[in-house]
Scaffold this motif. Structure first.
Motif, PDB file in Angstrom:
ATOM      1  N   CYS A   1       0.816  -1.219   0.000  1.00  0.00           N
ATOM      2  CA  CYS A   1       0.000   0.000   0.000  1.00  0.00           C
ATOM      3  C   CYS A   1       0.850   1.270   0.000  1.00  0.00           C
ATOM      4  CB  CYS A   1      -0.921   0.033   1.218  1.00  0.00           C
ATOM      5  SG  CYS A   1      -2.253  -1.186   1.181  1.00  0.00           S
ATOM      6  N   HIS A   2       1.908   1.262   0.788  1.00  0.00           N
ATOM      7  CA  HIS A   2       2.709   2.475   0.971  1.00  0.00           C
ATOM      8  C   HIS A   2       3.893   2.569   0.003  1.00  0.00           C
ATOM      9  CE1 HIS A   2       0.620   3.749   4.631  1.00  0.00           C
ATOM     10  NE2 HIS A   2       0.555   2.464   4.946  1.00  0.00           N
ATOM     11  N   GLY A   3       4.078   1.538  -0.811  1.00  0.00           N
ATOM     12  CA  GLY A   3       5.163   1.550  -1.784  1.00  0.00           C
ATOM     13  C   GLY A   3       6.476   1.051  -1.207  1.00  0.00           C
TER      14      GLY A   3
ATOM     15  N   GLY B   1       4.127   6.413  -0.041  1.00  0.00           N
ATOM     16  CA  GLY B   1       2.688   6.562   0.073  1.00  0.00           C
ATOM     17  C   GLY B   1       2.044   7.173  -1.158  1.00  0.00           C
ATOM     18  N   THR B   2       0.833   7.693  -0.961  1.00  0.00           N
ATOM     19  CA  THR B   2       0.068   8.339  -2.033  1.00  0.00           C
ATOM     20  C   THR B   2      -0.647   9.546  -1.432  1.00  0.00           C
ATOM     21  OG1 THR B   2      -2.000   7.143  -1.627  1.00  0.00           O
ATOM     22  CG2 THR B   2      -0.370   6.057  -3.040  1.00  0.00           C
ATOM     23  N   SER B   3      -1.468  10.193  -2.234  1.00  0.00           N
ATOM     24  CA  SER B   3      -2.222  11.335  -1.708  1.00  0.00           C
ATOM     25  C   SER B   3      -3.238  10.891  -0.651  1.00  0.00           C
ATOM     26  CB  SER B   3      -2.945  12.067  -2.846  1.00  0.00           C
ATOM     27  OG  SER B   3      -3.843  11.186  -3.509  1.00  0.00           O
ATOM     28  N   GLN B   4      -3.638   9.609  -0.702  1.00  0.00           N
ATOM     29  CA  GLN B   4      -4.594   9.094   0.279  1.00  0.00           C
ATOM     30  C   GLN B   4      -3.920   8.340   1.419  1.00  0.00           C
ATOM     31  OE1 GLN B   4      -5.343   8.488  -3.217  1.00  0.00           O
ATOM     32  NE2 GLN B   4      -6.445  10.427  -3.064  1.00  0.00           N
ATOM     33  N   LEU B   5      -2.734   7.806   1.163  1.00  0.00           N
ATOM     34  CA  LEU B   5      -2.015   7.025   2.167  1.00  0.00           C
ATOM     35  C   LEU B   5      -0.728   7.764   2.544  1.00  0.00           C
ATOM     36  CD1 LEU B   5      -2.443   3.490   0.576  1.00  0.00           C
ATOM     37  CD2 LEU B   5      -3.664   4.419   2.544  1.00  0.00           C
ATOM     38  N   PRO B   6      -0.401   7.806   3.821  1.00  0.00           N
ATOM     39  CA  PRO B   6       0.713   8.647   4.263  1.00  0.00           C
ATOM     40  C   PRO B   6       2.082   8.189   3.781  1.00  0.00           C
ATOM     41  CG  PRO B   6      -0.002   7.224   6.039  1.00  0.00           C
ATOM     42  CD  PRO B   6      -1.019   7.071   4.936  1.00  0.00           C
TER      43      PRO B   6
ATOM     44  N   LEU C   1       5.586   7.239   4.729  1.00  0.00           N
ATOM     45  CA  LEU C   1       6.166   6.680   5.943  1.00  0.00           C
ATOM     46  C   LEU C   1       7.676   6.914   6.014  1.00  0.00           C
ATOM     47  CD1 LEU C   1       4.309   3.228   6.083  1.00  0.00           C
ATOM     48  CD2 LEU C   1       3.652   5.391   7.156  1.00  0.00           C
ATOM     49  N   ALA C   2       8.310   7.025   4.876  1.00  0.00           N
ATOM     50  CA  ALA C   2       9.774   7.130   4.812  1.00  0.00           C
ATOM     51  C   ALA C   2      10.309   8.242   5.700  1.00  0.00           C
ATOM     52  CB  ALA C   2      10.218   7.362   3.368  1.00  0.00           C
TER      53      ALA C   2
END
Length: 206
Positions: A142-144, A149-154, A156-157
């Motif tokens: 989900c977060h790559g 992340g994406t515009s919808q998912l934070p 995290l790095a």
């Protein structure tokens, strides 16, 4: 024109186009107002550059502006609980929340220094591959793989590891309910070792 000169010029043009495209991704907002708000309240916990002042608070630098704006709106509406943040967001208008998001996303990011490489290696495995024996999905799904992340998912790095740990525990206990319900299921399957190691690995990503 020689081949190498053509290659250099082409690379420079591509860089300019890429930079312009990134700049165009941001909406027009009042960054001066965002800086005023930051220096009036946010910087005390999150740092002038969004770098976080202690392990208690999340790093905001580089975080997606849409995600920041959503979290502020959720704090204001009571969908996400925090005595401190509810008060901080109470008088913010939607355009100010958006401006703060853009303001912090534009700030430079960096990876955290990792003191325990072996523990981080466990986290890397869980982050990239999950745990098929306990049903934990790979965070990267989900977060790559780079934790961007994406515009919808934070993003995290580079996040503060202790903050990641607290959020995972909050998802597990259902104290945090304003985001993807999938996180409740994932967090409930994580062991304490996995929580600590994943958080440490995430902090090392840039």
């Amino acid at each position: 024109m020689s081949h190498w000169k053509y290659a250099v010029i082409s690379s420079l043009l591509a860089l300019c186009v890429s930079s312009a495209a990134r700049a165009a991704d941001f909406p027009e907002v009042d960054l001066a107002r965002a800086e005023e708000i930051n220096m009036g309240r946010c910087f005390l916990c999150h740092g002038v550059e969004g770098e976080s002042t202690t392990a208690l608070y999340p790093r905001l630098a580089g975080q997606h502006y849409q995600y920041i704006a959503k979290q502020l709106a959720d704090f204001k509406a009571g969908r996400r609980q925090s005595d401190t943040m509810v008060n901080m967001a109470a008088d913010l208008a939607p355009e100010e929340m958006l401006a703060l998001g853009v303001y912090f996303e534009k700030k430079p990011t960096r990876a955290q220094d990792v003191q325990d490489g072996e523990l981080a290696a466990i986290g890397r495995f869980i982050f990239l591959r999950g745990n098929e024996y306990s049903g934990v999905a790979a965070c990267a799904s989900c977060h790559g793989e780079r934790g961007l992340g994406t515009s919808q998912l934070p993003r995290l790095a580079g996040q503060v590891p202790q903050y990641i740990e607290r959020q995972l525990r909050s998802f597990n206990t259902r104290n945090r309910t304003n985001d993807n319900a999938v996180m409740h299921s994932i967090a409930s399957r994580l062991t304490e070792l996995e929580i600590r190691s994943v958080a440490l690995y995430i902090s090392s990503l840039n």
